[in-house]
Design a protein around this motif. Structure first.
Motif, PDB file in Angstrom:
ATOM      1  N   HIS A 120       0.749  -1.103   0.149  1.00  0.00           N
ATOM      2  CA  HIS A 120       0.092   0.038   0.130  1.00  0.00           C
ATOM      3  C   HIS A 120       0.856   1.399  -0.183  1.00  0.00           C
ATOM      4  N   GLY A 121       2.034   1.120  -0.124  1.00  0.00           N
ATOM      5  CA  GLY A 121       2.983   2.049  -0.138  1.00  0.00           C
ATOM      6  C   GLY A 121       3.002   2.980   1.206  1.00  0.00           C
ATOM      7  N   LYS A 122       2.954   2.365   2.289  1.00  0.00           N
ATOM      8  CA  LYS A 122       3.110   2.811   3.575  1.00  0.00           C
ATOM      9  C   LYS A 122       4.565   2.882   4.159  1.00  0.00           C
ATOM     10  N   GLN A 123       4.796   3.929   4.853  1.00  0.00           N
ATOM     11  CA  GLN A 123       6.142   4.064   5.369  1.00  0.00           C
ATOM     12  C   GLN A 123       6.148   3.689   7.058  1.00  0.00           C
ATOM     13  N   ARG A 124       7.183   2.909   7.153  1.00  0.00           N
ATOM     14  CA  ARG A 124       7.403   2.415   8.511  1.00  0.00           C
ATOM     15  C   ARG A 124       7.737   3.600   9.581  1.00  0.00           C
ATOM     16  N   GLY A 125       7.082   3.659  10.553  1.00  0.00           N
ATOM     17  CA  GLY A 125       7.264   4.958  11.400  1.00  0.00           C
ATOM     18  C   GLY A 125       6.403   6.048  11.144  1.00  0.00           C
ATOM     19  N   LEU A 126       6.082   6.237  10.094  1.00  0.00           N
ATOM     20  CA  LEU A 126       5.069   7.266   9.739  1.00  0.00           C
ATOM     21  C   LEU A 126       3.524   6.793   9.568  1.00  0.00           C
ATOM     22  N   ASP A 127       3.555   5.880   9.143  1.00  0.00           N
ATOM     23  CA  ASP A 127       1.939   5.243   8.788  1.00  0.00           C
ATOM     24  C   ASP A 127       1.859   3.977   9.722  1.00  0.00           C
ATOM     25  N   TYR A 128       2.872   3.251  10.099  1.00  0.00           N
ATOM     26  CA  TYR A 128       2.700   2.134  10.856  1.00  0.00           C
ATOM     27  C   TYR A 128       3.928   1.905  11.568  1.00  0.00           C
ATOM     28  N   THR A 129       3.750   1.194  12.629  1.00  0.00           N
ATOM     29  CA  THR A 129       5.030   0.633  13.331  1.00  0.00           C
ATOM     30  C   THR A 129       4.825  -0.992  13.809  1.00  0.00           C
ATOM     31  N   PHE A 130       5.714  -1.677  13.997  1.00  0.00           N
ATOM     32  CA  PHE A 130       5.739  -2.925  14.565  1.00  0.00           C
ATOM     33  C   PHE A 130       6.605  -2.959  15.849  1.00  0.00           C
ATOM     34  N   LEU A 131       5.805  -3.090  17.046  1.00  0.00           N
ATOM     35  CA  LEU A 131       6.541  -2.919  18.169  1.00  0.00           C
ATOM     36  C   LEU A 131       7.325  -4.395  18.506  1.00  0.00           C
ATOM     37  N   GLY A 132       6.756  -5.313  17.994  1.00  0.00           N
ATOM     38  CA  GLY A 132       7.436  -6.509  18.259  1.00  0.00           C
ATOM     39  C   GLY A 132       6.882  -7.290  19.797  1.00  0.00           C
ATOM     40  N   TYR A 133       7.953  -7.864  20.320  1.00  0.00           N
ATOM     41  CA  TYR A 133       7.495  -8.686  21.444  1.00  0.00           C
ATOM     42  C   TYR A 133       8.236  -8.088  22.712  1.00  0.00           C
ATOM     43  N   SER A 134       7.408  -8.270  23.930  1.00  0.00           N
ATOM     44  CA  SER A 134       8.017  -7.694  25.219  1.00  0.00           C
ATOM     45  C   SER A 134       7.506  -8.750  25.976  1.00  0.00           C
ATOM     46  N   PRO A 135       8.432  -9.419  26.929  1.00  0.00           N
ATOM     47  CA  PRO A 135       8.001 -10.308  27.713  1.00  0.00           C
ATOM     48  C   PRO A 135       7.314  -9.848  29.057  1.00  0.00           C
TER      49      PRO A 135
ATOM     50  N   PRO B 202       9.846   0.768  24.934  1.00  0.00           N
ATOM     51  CA  PRO B 202      11.031   1.997  24.879  1.00  0.00           C
ATOM     52  C   PRO B 202      11.344   2.188  23.340  1.00  0.00           C
ATOM     53  N   THR B 203      11.660   1.078  22.491  1.00  0.00           N
ATOM     54  CA  THR B 203      11.871   0.978  21.131  1.00  0.00           C
ATOM     55  C   THR B 203      10.952   0.085  20.425  1.00  0.00           C
ATOM     56  N   ASP B 204      10.946   0.397  19.327  1.00  0.00           N
ATOM     57  CA  ASP B 204      10.128  -0.850  18.426  1.00  0.00           C
ATOM     58  C   ASP B 204      10.810  -2.016  17.909  1.00  0.00           C
ATOM     59  N   HIS B 205      10.489  -2.812  17.218  1.00  0.00           N
ATOM     60  CA  HIS B 205      11.025  -4.028  16.814  1.00  0.00           C
ATOM     61  C   HIS B 205      12.360  -3.646  15.929  1.00  0.00           C
ATOM     62  N   TYR B 206      12.365  -2.556  15.455  1.00  0.00           N
ATOM     63  CA  TYR B 206      13.649  -2.106  14.731  1.00  0.00           C
ATOM     64  C   TYR B 206      14.660  -1.288  15.715  1.00  0.00           C
ATOM     65  N   GLY B 207      14.613  -1.051  16.890  1.00  0.00           N
ATOM     66  CA  GLY B 207      15.256  -0.389  17.655  1.00  0.00           C
ATOM     67  C   GLY B 207      15.129   1.209  17.458  1.00  0.00           C
ATOM     68  N   GLN B 208      14.028   1.587  16.748  1.00  0.00           N
ATOM     69  CA  GLN B 208      13.838   3.047  16.854  1.00  0.00           C
ATOM     70  C   GLN B 208      12.991   3.449  18.206  1.00  0.00           C
ATOM     71  N   ARG B 209      13.223   4.775  18.681  1.00  0.00           N
ATOM     72  CA  ARG B 209      12.594   5.000  19.790  1.00  0.00           C
ATOM     73  C   ARG B 209      11.174   5.369  19.731  1.00  0.00           C
ATOM     74  N   THR B 210      10.036   4.790  20.443  1.00  0.00           N
ATOM     75  CA  THR B 210       8.917   4.793  19.872  1.00  0.00           C
ATOM     76  C   THR B 210       8.381   6.167  20.407  1.00  0.00           C
ATOM     77  N   ALA B 211       8.963   7.129  21.199  1.00  0.00           N
ATOM     78  CA  ALA B 211       8.527   8.254  21.601  1.00  0.00           C
ATOM     79  C   ALA B 211       8.808   9.148  20.145  1.00  0.00           C
ATOM     80  N   ASP B 212       9.822   8.835  19.387  1.00  0.00           N
ATOM     81  CA  ASP B 212       9.955   9.645  18.447  1.00  0.00           C
ATOM     82  C   ASP B 212       9.337   9.361  16.887  1.00  0.00           C
ATOM     83  N   LEU B 213       8.577   8.242  16.984  1.00  0.00           N
ATOM     84  CA  LEU B 213       7.837   7.851  15.932  1.00  0.00           C
ATOM     85  C   LEU B 213       6.674   8.673  15.544  1.00  0.00           C
ATOM     86  N   PRO B 214       6.549   9.228  14.553  1.00  0.00           N
ATOM     87  CA  PRO B 214       5.423  10.318  14.007  1.00  0.00           C
ATOM     88  C   PRO B 214       4.107   9.509  14.187  1.00  0.00           C
ATOM     89  N   VAL B 215       4.240   8.004  13.745  1.00  0.00           N
ATOM     90  CA  VAL B 215       2.746   7.513  13.979  1.00  0.00           C
ATOM     91  C   VAL B 215       2.231   7.266  15.424  1.00  0.00           C
TER      92      VAL B 215
END
Length: 285
Positions: free
Chosen positions: A114-129, A147-160
């Motif tokens: 769908h041409g969506k950008q990671r961090g801008l239109d969606y994010t995958f947080l991954g797994y947390s125990p 604190p970070t998403d699955h890719y290591g980016q700070r969630t607080a900084d993600l536009p999405v």
């Protein structure tokens, strides 16, 4: 006629195996799109997503592992396609570590279509125990839970995730589950406390146990098994793996029923033509 019936009754079983194989494989490779009746519980999920305005926050929790992939993976694909078409902000995550790679693959794959950008239109947080405790933590502070998403980016900084401090700012949550943690956990530890709307997608064996939640409005919709996934694909105009699976199942049933009917017809035909009223065999009887 009798000779033909006898030959057909002695048909090599391998011919039957081939017929069943073709009835299964052809619809899987080229879905037919046989009519599927849409159940009210599946339509409610579709209608709610359809009613959400663009920019609403949709959280999809992949609470299953590869063992349940045949039933739940098509639901994920259908829901993500619908959410991205509606321009919703999509958050993907999982409460099961064994489902992380599979979940990330489907989220990023459908998003790219769908041409969506990671961090801008969606994010995958991954797994947390923590299982159900993760839901409570997300309800209090999403950035603290992840604190970070699955890719290591700070969630607080993600536009999405701007403006999404906790589950209170999430508009709709759907848990795709084959057990626990799953829909019940999201209700008890999430919706009850933080007030978001909740839907579910589960395997066919789990679905009957969730109808009390549906009847009381504790969840607003339910997608059950491969049949439910096919219904959802039909609603969004998509011929995916669920529709193909239901086509294959229906075609196989048609072949089996047809063979049973033919065998019974040939059996009675040979019996009738072998022993006729008034014949010497009938007199002996």
């Amino acid at each position: 006629m009798r000779e033909l019936a006898v030959k057909l009754l002695r048909l090599d079983r391998r011919v039957i195996f081939v017929l069943i194989a073709l009835a299964t494989l052809i619809p899987l490779l080229r879905p037919i799109g046989l009519p599927v009746r849409i159940s009210p519980e599946v339509r409610k999920v579709y209608d709610y997503i359809e009613s959400l305005p663009a920019g609403s926050v949709f959280l999809l929790s992949f609470d299953f592992d590869p063992a349940s992939k045949p039933e739940l993976y098509p639901m994920a694909v259908g829901l993500l396609n619908h959410a991205f078409k509606r321009d919703l902000r999509v958050i993907g995550m999982t409460l099961l570590v064994t489902g992380t790679g599979m979940a990330e693959k489907v989220v990023s794959g459908v998003a790219s279509e769908h041409g969506k950008q990671r961090g801008l239109d969606y994010t995958f947080l991954g797994y947390s125990p923590g299982g159900s405790n993760v839901i409570i933590s997300m309800g209090q502070d999403l950035a603290a839970a992840f604190p970070t998403d699955h890719y290591g980016q700070r969630t607080a900084d993600l536009p999405v995730l701007q403006g999404v401090n906790s589950l209170r700012q999430v508009n709709y949550v759907i848990s795709l589950a084959a057990g626990t943690p799953g829909v019940e956990s999201w209700y008890v530890y999430g919706k009850e406390k933080y007030g978001f709307e909740l839907g579910g997608g589960v395997t066919a064996v789990i679905a009957p146990g969730l109808y009390p939640f549906l009847d009381t409005g504790q969840i607003n919709g339910l997608i059950g098994g491969l049949r439910g996934a096919a219904e959802y694909e039909t609603l969004i105009g998509m011929k995916g793996k669920a529709v193909a699976g239901m086509d294959a199942q229906s075609a196989t049933h048609f072949v089996i029923i047809g063979l049973i009917l033919l065998c019974n017809i040939f059996y009675f035909l040979t019996r009738y033509t072998t022993i006729r009223p008034g014949s010497s065999q009938e007199a002996h009887r």
